[in-house]
Design an enzyme around this catalytic site. Structure first.
Site, mmCIF file in Angstrom:
data_model
loop_
_atom_site.group_PDB
_atom_site.id
_atom_site.type_symbol
_atom_site.label_atom_id
_atom_site.label_comp_id
_atom_site.label_asym_id
_atom_site.label_seq_id
_atom_site.Cartn_x
_atom_site.Cartn_y
_atom_site.Cartn_z
ATOM 1 N N HIS A 121 0.827 -1.221 0.000
ATOM 2 C CA HIS A 121 0.000 0.000 0.000
ATOM 3 C C HIS A 121 0.858 1.266 0.000
ATOM 4 O O HIS A 121 0.353 2.345 0.306
ATOM 5 C CB HIS A 121 -0.949 -0.008 1.210
ATOM 6 C CG HIS A 121 -1.968 -1.107 1.109
ATOM 7 N ND1 HIS A 121 -2.690 -1.571 2.181
ATOM 8 C CD2 HIS A 121 -2.372 -1.859 0.056
ATOM 9 C CE1 HIS A 121 -3.501 -2.546 1.792
ATOM 10 N NE2 HIS A 121 -3.314 -2.754 0.509
ATOM 11 N N CYS A 129 5.145 14.867 -6.928
ATOM 12 C CA CYS A 129 4.419 16.004 -7.507
ATOM 13 C C CYS A 129 3.541 15.503 -8.654
ATOM 14 O O CYS A 129 4.023 14.816 -9.566
ATOM 15 C CB CYS A 129 5.408 17.053 -8.046
ATOM 16 S SG CYS A 129 4.574 18.391 -8.943
ATOM 17 N N CYS A 132 5.010 17.634 -12.129
ATOM 18 C CA CYS A 132 6.324 17.377 -12.743
ATOM 19 C C CYS A 132 6.909 16.027 -12.347
ATOM 20 O O CYS A 132 7.943 15.612 -12.876
ATOM 21 C CB CYS A 132 7.304 18.494 -12.350
ATOM 22 S SG CYS A 132 7.838 18.438 -10.628
ATOM 23 N N CYS A 150 4.747 21.602 -4.794
ATOM 24 C CA CYS A 150 6.099 21.409 -5.329
ATOM 25 C C CYS A 150 6.631 22.779 -5.755
ATOM 26 O O CYS A 150 5.856 23.721 -5.962
ATOM 27 C CB CYS A 150 6.002 20.468 -6.528
ATOM 28 S SG CYS A 150 7.531 20.240 -7.454
ATOM 29 N N ASN A 213 -2.292 -13.272 15.528
ATOM 30 C CA ASN A 213 -3.184 -12.119 15.481
ATOM 31 C C ASN A 213 -3.906 -11.998 16.812
ATOM 32 O O ASN A 213 -4.236 -13.017 17.429
ATOM 33 C CB ASN A 213 -4.186 -12.253 14.330
ATOM 34 C CG ASN A 213 -4.682 -10.885 13.885
ATOM 35 O OD1 ASN A 213 -3.891 -10.035 13.461
ATOM 36 N ND2 ASN A 213 -5.990 -10.673 14.021
ATOM 37 N N ILE A 231 1.707 -9.618 18.775
ATOM 38 C CA ILE A 231 2.792 -10.183 17.937
ATOM 39 C C ILE A 231 4.171 -9.787 18.457
ATOM 40 O O ILE A 231 5.112 -10.601 18.388
ATOM 41 C CB ILE A 231 2.588 -9.786 16.465
ATOM 42 C CG1 ILE A 231 3.571 -10.550 15.569
ATOM 43 C CG2 ILE A 231 2.719 -8.280 16.243
ATOM 44 C CD1 ILE A 231 3.224 -10.533 14.109
HETATM 45 N N1 APR Z 1 -0.549 -8.080 17.864
HETATM 46 C C1 APR Z 1 -1.245 -8.905 17.037
HETATM 47 N N2 APR Z 1 -2.361 -8.527 16.378
HETATM 48 C C2 APR Z 1 -2.792 -7.261 16.579
HETATM 49 C C3 APR Z 1 -2.136 -6.346 17.423
HETATM 50 C C4 APR Z 1 -0.968 -6.809 18.087
HETATM 51 N N3 APR Z 1 -0.265 -6.018 18.906
HETATM 52 N N4 APR Z 1 -2.816 -5.162 17.398
HETATM 53 C C5 APR Z 1 -3.863 -5.346 16.563
HETATM 54 N N5 APR Z 1 -3.853 -6.595 16.082
HETATM 55 C C6 APR Z 1 -4.737 -7.199 15.094
HETATM 56 C C7 APR Z 1 -6.177 -6.871 15.269
HETATM 57 O O1 APR Z 1 -6.796 -7.908 16.045
HETATM 58 C C8 APR Z 1 -6.709 -6.854 13.831
HETATM 59 O O2 APR Z 1 -7.234 -8.130 13.471
HETATM 60 O O3 APR Z 1 -4.351 -6.642 13.861
HETATM 61 C C9 APR Z 1 -5.470 -6.594 12.992
HETATM 62 C C10 APR Z 1 -5.501 -5.234 12.320
HETATM 63 O O4 APR Z 1 -6.512 -5.266 11.356
HETATM 64 P P1 APR Z 1 -6.897 -3.925 10.558
HETATM 65 O O5 APR Z 1 -7.080 -2.835 11.540
HETATM 66 O O6 APR Z 1 -8.015 -4.291 9.639
HETATM 67 O O7 APR Z 1 -5.587 -3.578 9.730
HETATM 68 P P2 APR Z 1 -5.097 -4.260 8.400
HETATM 69 O O8 APR Z 1 -5.437 -5.710 8.352
HETATM 70 O O9 APR Z 1 -3.668 -3.905 8.222
HETATM 71 O O10 APR Z 1 -5.968 -3.467 7.276
HETATM 72 C C11 APR Z 1 -5.643 -3.717 5.929
HETATM 73 O O11 APR Z 1 -7.064 -1.897 5.269
HETATM 74 O O12 APR Z 1 -7.896 0.259 5.194
HETATM 75 C C12 APR Z 1 -6.960 -0.603 4.703
HETATM 76 O O13 APR Z 1 -5.012 0.228 3.735
HETATM 77 C C13 APR Z 1 -5.570 -0.114 4.968
HETATM 78 O O14 APR Z 1 -3.579 -1.482 4.969
HETATM 79 C C14 APR Z 1 -4.866 -1.333 5.547
HETATM 80 C C15 APR Z 1 -5.785 -2.463 5.146
#
Ligand code: APR
Length: 239
Positions: A121, A129, A132, A150, A213, A231
């Site tokens: 992402h 810019c 340019c 810019c 997760n 994590i």
């Molecule tokens: N350790 C493990 N898991 C964690 C922790 C942690 N310290 N903190 C949060 N989480 C988990 C949450 O339980 C959740 O399931 O991380 C996950 C984060 O999920 P999202 O908030 O949906 O983030 P992400 O999966 O990166 O979203 C994907 O969505 O909006 C778009 O571009 C944005 O890159 C992003 C994409």
């Protein structure tokens, strides 16, 4: 150490080519909120839903409002890598990990020393810019007010994939190649809610799929090892 943690420890010890796929949950222990958790960005109140603000059409139509939100919520320039980022960099240096594939745009993996980081992402650290094409670093946005301009007068746009925009094909192709060649895939800190990023996992053909997760994900049943926890803390107990 419970049995899943024990299994994770053994699998990591045995693995030679780990690929890591991560999301916002990897950076929450660095003080950056994720998106969909209860305290996540998408559950805070704004005039518009954050997913609307972070879209291409909103950027074009309400550029001032976009930058007000973006400067306030998307730039965490003082954040430091946590144990998760550092462990991944260590595994890469030790030749155990071939790549980090991340949905994050905060640059913390590189700050921790990771070299092969595939940013699906994009990154807040890279800005361009629109007139340019000149590249600007993040200070062109963090240290300016209103619309970042810019020298040529053109509008500077972050190299971050907004909703309605497509991902970089070369980055995707390289991520798929790294996932295909891995003998172990560790997925961490992501809700696996956003495609095409979340779909990359289906290219994995190796021995062990591990999922770390805090909350459950749609892929839990597909993983060989599932650890629900923070994590950074989990990785601190790994080899
Ligand atoms: N350790 C493990 N898991 C964690 C922790 C942690 N310290 N903190 C949060 N989480 C988990 C949450 O339980 C959740 O399931 O991380 C996950 C984060 O999920 P999202 O908030 O949906 O983030 P992400 O999966 O990166 O979203 C994907 O969505 O909006 C778009 O571009 C944005 O890159 C992003 C994409």
């Amino acid at each position: 150490m419970n049995s899943e943690m024990e299994k994770l420890y053994q699998a990591i010890e045995k693995a030679h080519t780990i690929v890591f796929f991560g999301g916002a949950g990897v950076s929450t222990e660095s003080g950056i909120p994720d998106f969909r958790s209860v305290d996540g960005l998408y559950n805070q109140q704004y005039d518009y839903p954050p997913e609307t603000i972070l879209s291409h059409s909103f950027f074009l139509r309400h550029t001032d409002e976009f930058y007000r939100f973006y400067r306030a919520k998307m730039l965490a320039l003082d954040a430091q890598p946590n144990a998760a980022h550092k462990k991944l960099a260590q595994w890469e240096t030790a030749g155990k990990l071939n790549a980090v594939v991340t949905q994050n745009i905060d640059g913390l993996h590189q700050k921790a020393g990771s070299r092969k980081v595939l940013e699906l992402h994009g990154s807040v650290l890279r800005n361009t810019c629109m007139d340019c094409g000149k590249k600007h670093d993040v200070t062109a946005i963090s240290e300016s007010k209103g619309l970042p301009r810019c020298e040529c007068g053109g509008l500077i746009k972050p190299d971050v994939v907004l909703y309605e925009e497509s991902l970089d094909n070369d980055v995707m192709d390289e991520a798929i190649r790294c996932i295909r060649e891995a003998d172990m895939m560790i997925i961490g800190g992501t809700s696996l809610a956003v495609y095409p990023a979340a779909g990359l996992i289906h290219y994995f053909r190796g021995n062990t799929l591990a999922l770390i997760n805090r909350d459950e994900t749609p892929l839990d049943s597909r993983a060989d090892i599932v650890v629900h926890g923070k994590i950074g803390e989990v990785f601190s107990q790994m080899p």
